[in-house]
Design a protein around this motif. Sequence first.
Motif, PDB file in Angstrom:
ATOM      1  N   GLY A 163       0.768  -1.228   0.000  1.00  8.59           N
ATOM      2  CA  GLY A 163       0.000   0.000   0.000  1.00  8.59           C
ATOM      3  C   GLY A 163       0.801   1.282   0.000  1.00  8.59           C
ATOM      4  O   GLY A 163       0.218   2.369  -0.027  1.00  8.59           O
ATOM      5  N   SER A 164       2.138   1.202   0.017  1.00 12.81           N
ATOM      6  CA  SER A 164       2.935   2.429  -0.011  1.00 12.81           C
ATOM      7  C   SER A 164       4.356   2.113  -0.448  1.00 12.81           C
ATOM      8  O   SER A 164       4.818   0.969  -0.328  1.00 12.81           O
ATOM      9  N   PHE A 165       5.055   3.142  -0.937  1.00 14.00           N
ATOM     10  CA  PHE A 165       6.453   2.985  -1.302  1.00 14.00           C
ATOM     11  C   PHE A 165       7.297   2.647  -0.071  1.00 14.00           C
ATOM     12  O   PHE A 165       8.225   1.841  -0.145  1.00 14.00           O
ATOM     13  N   ALA A 166       6.986   3.285   1.063  1.00 12.25           N
ATOM     14  CA  ALA A 166       7.805   3.079   2.261  1.00 12.25           C
ATOM     15  C   ALA A 166       7.738   1.631   2.722  1.00 12.25           C
ATOM     16  O   ALA A 166       8.771   1.003   3.005  1.00 12.25           O
ATOM     17  N   ARG A 167       6.522   1.076   2.797  1.00 14.92           N
ATOM     18  CA  ARG A 167       6.392  -0.314   3.249  1.00 14.92           C
ATOM     19  C   ARG A 167       6.893  -1.287   2.184  1.00 14.92           C
ATOM     20  O   ARG A 167       7.438  -2.346   2.510  1.00 14.92           O
ATOM     21  N   ALA A 168       6.716  -0.940   0.911  1.00 22.86           N
ATOM     22  CA  ALA A 168       7.241  -1.793  -0.158  1.00 22.86           C
ATOM     23  C   ALA A 168       8.762  -1.828  -0.118  1.00 22.86           C
ATOM     24  O   ALA A 168       9.378  -2.881  -0.315  1.00 22.86           O
ATOM     25  N   ALA A 169       9.387  -0.676   0.133  1.00 22.42           N
ATOM     26  CA  ALA A 169      10.851  -0.630   0.236  1.00 22.42           C
ATOM     27  C   ALA A 169      11.329  -1.528   1.364  1.00 22.42           C
ATOM     28  O   ALA A 169      12.308  -2.272   1.222  1.00 22.42           O
ATOM     29  N   GLU A 170      10.625  -1.488   2.498  1.00 24.73           N
ATOM     30  CA  GLU A 170      11.003  -2.346   3.624  1.00 24.73           C
ATOM     31  C   GLU A 170      10.838  -3.814   3.266  1.00 24.73           C
ATOM     32  O   GLU A 170      11.693  -4.647   3.584  1.00 24.73           O
ATOM     33  N   ALA A 171       9.740  -4.141   2.580  1.00 30.71           N
ATOM     34  CA  ALA A 171       9.508  -5.528   2.175  1.00 30.71           C
ATOM     35  C   ALA A 171      10.569  -6.016   1.205  1.00 30.71           C
ATOM     36  O   ALA A 171      10.913  -7.208   1.204  1.00 30.71           O
ATOM     37  N   ARG A 172      11.086  -5.102   0.381  1.00 36.17           N
ATOM     38  CA  ARG A 172      12.110  -5.462  -0.601  1.00 36.17           C
ATOM     39  C   ARG A 172      13.522  -5.255  -0.046  1.00 36.17           C
ATOM     40  O   ARG A 172      14.505  -5.390  -0.749  1.00 36.17           O
ATOM     41  N   HIS A 173      13.607  -4.896   1.241  1.00 36.06           N
ATOM     42  CA  HIS A 173      14.883  -4.713   1.935  1.00 36.06           C
ATOM     43  C   HIS A 173      15.747  -3.666   1.249  1.00 36.06           C
ATOM     44  O   HIS A 173      16.950  -3.852   1.025  1.00 36.06           O
ATOM     45  N   LEU A 174      15.106  -2.537   0.912  1.00 32.46           N
ATOM     46  CA  LEU A 174      15.774  -1.393   0.306  1.00 32.46           C
ATOM     47  C   LEU A 174      15.465  -0.144   1.117  1.00 32.46           C
ATOM     48  O   LEU A 174      14.459  -0.083   1.813  1.00 32.46           O
ATOM     49  N   THR A 175      16.338   0.853   1.014  1.00 36.59           N
ATOM     50  CA  THR A 175      15.970   2.154   1.544  1.00 36.59           C
ATOM     51  C   THR A 175      14.869   2.736   0.663  1.00 36.59           C
ATOM     52  O   THR A 175      14.732   2.373  -0.515  1.00 36.59           O
ATOM     53  N   GLN A 176      14.079   3.661   1.207  1.00 38.52           N
ATOM     54  CA  GLN A 176      12.987   4.219   0.423  1.00 38.52           C
ATOM     55  C   GLN A 176      13.514   4.971  -0.792  1.00 38.52           C
ATOM     56  O   GLN A 176      12.927   4.899  -1.884  1.00 38.52           O
TER      57      GLN A 176
END
Length: 294
Positions: free
Chosen positions: A16-29
């Motif tokens: 639902g967001s770039f921030a949570r997607a970045a965390e799920a993909r183990h990347l910085t935002q």
Amino acid sequence: MRLDWLDDILAVLDTGSFARAAEARHLTQSAFTRRIRAIEDSIGAELFDRNRKPVALLPSVRAQEPEMRALAAGLRRLRDTLRRSGAGGAGAISLACQHAITTTVSPRLVALLTAQGGHSVRVRSGNRDECLLKLLAGEVDFAVMYALPGEPALPEERGFDAVTLGADTFLPVAAPGVAGAAGDWPLIAYPADVFLGQIMDRTILPRVPERIRFARRAETALTLAACEYALAGIGIAWLPRSMVSGALTDGRLVALDDRLPDQRLDIRMIRLAGAAAPALDTAWERIAKGWGGA
């Protein structure tokens, strides 16, 4: 369409967001946002409605969700089939290593895996985020990366197996005569959105004595490039001791840890939990036991 592109797009849809997607993909935002921009540039169309907060997939793109999920699953099956066929039963093991680790640690890893007619090995090099993505996408079997002692190698370690192989020291070095001159000391920096840049910001620069000021001369995400810049006398660089031990011994570089802070770094090997084949279990144990026993 690449599998990692689909996984990035679906991560936004799922979280639902770039921030949570970045965390799920183990990347910085910031790194994840750049990847999304690169995907859109390659496709030639915007995929997200950036007027909404949080950013959301455009309705026309969201309507393609079933096809994207089916394509991602199909690409994974095809990749796994091709890898098994390409290996020809030879038991090839694939590693993703941070750039510095590729130079300093991977030779020993490869020696352990290939000893006595063991596995053949494919080594891929990248920054820390790239290594994680290769592991998450199933492109490699193991990832070997730096981590701060006492901290998890990943923001969320559930779903991963990890073992600490050893340690290194993130050490300030320079060519003779570069440091200590009047005025600002020249610095070779790392970008803030890569792991070593974050280490600099979190644990190194806050401990630099107040009397010392830096003038940034160069910036690179590659430790090998930073090492060459230091050897050329461009400035002070923080580098793994294992990478510069030869240059320190022969005097081409001098250690500055008597005036500037250093930082211990653990070397971690990581794999996806619960998905290993028996051959990968054997390789994992060979590395873990061989490293500890050496």
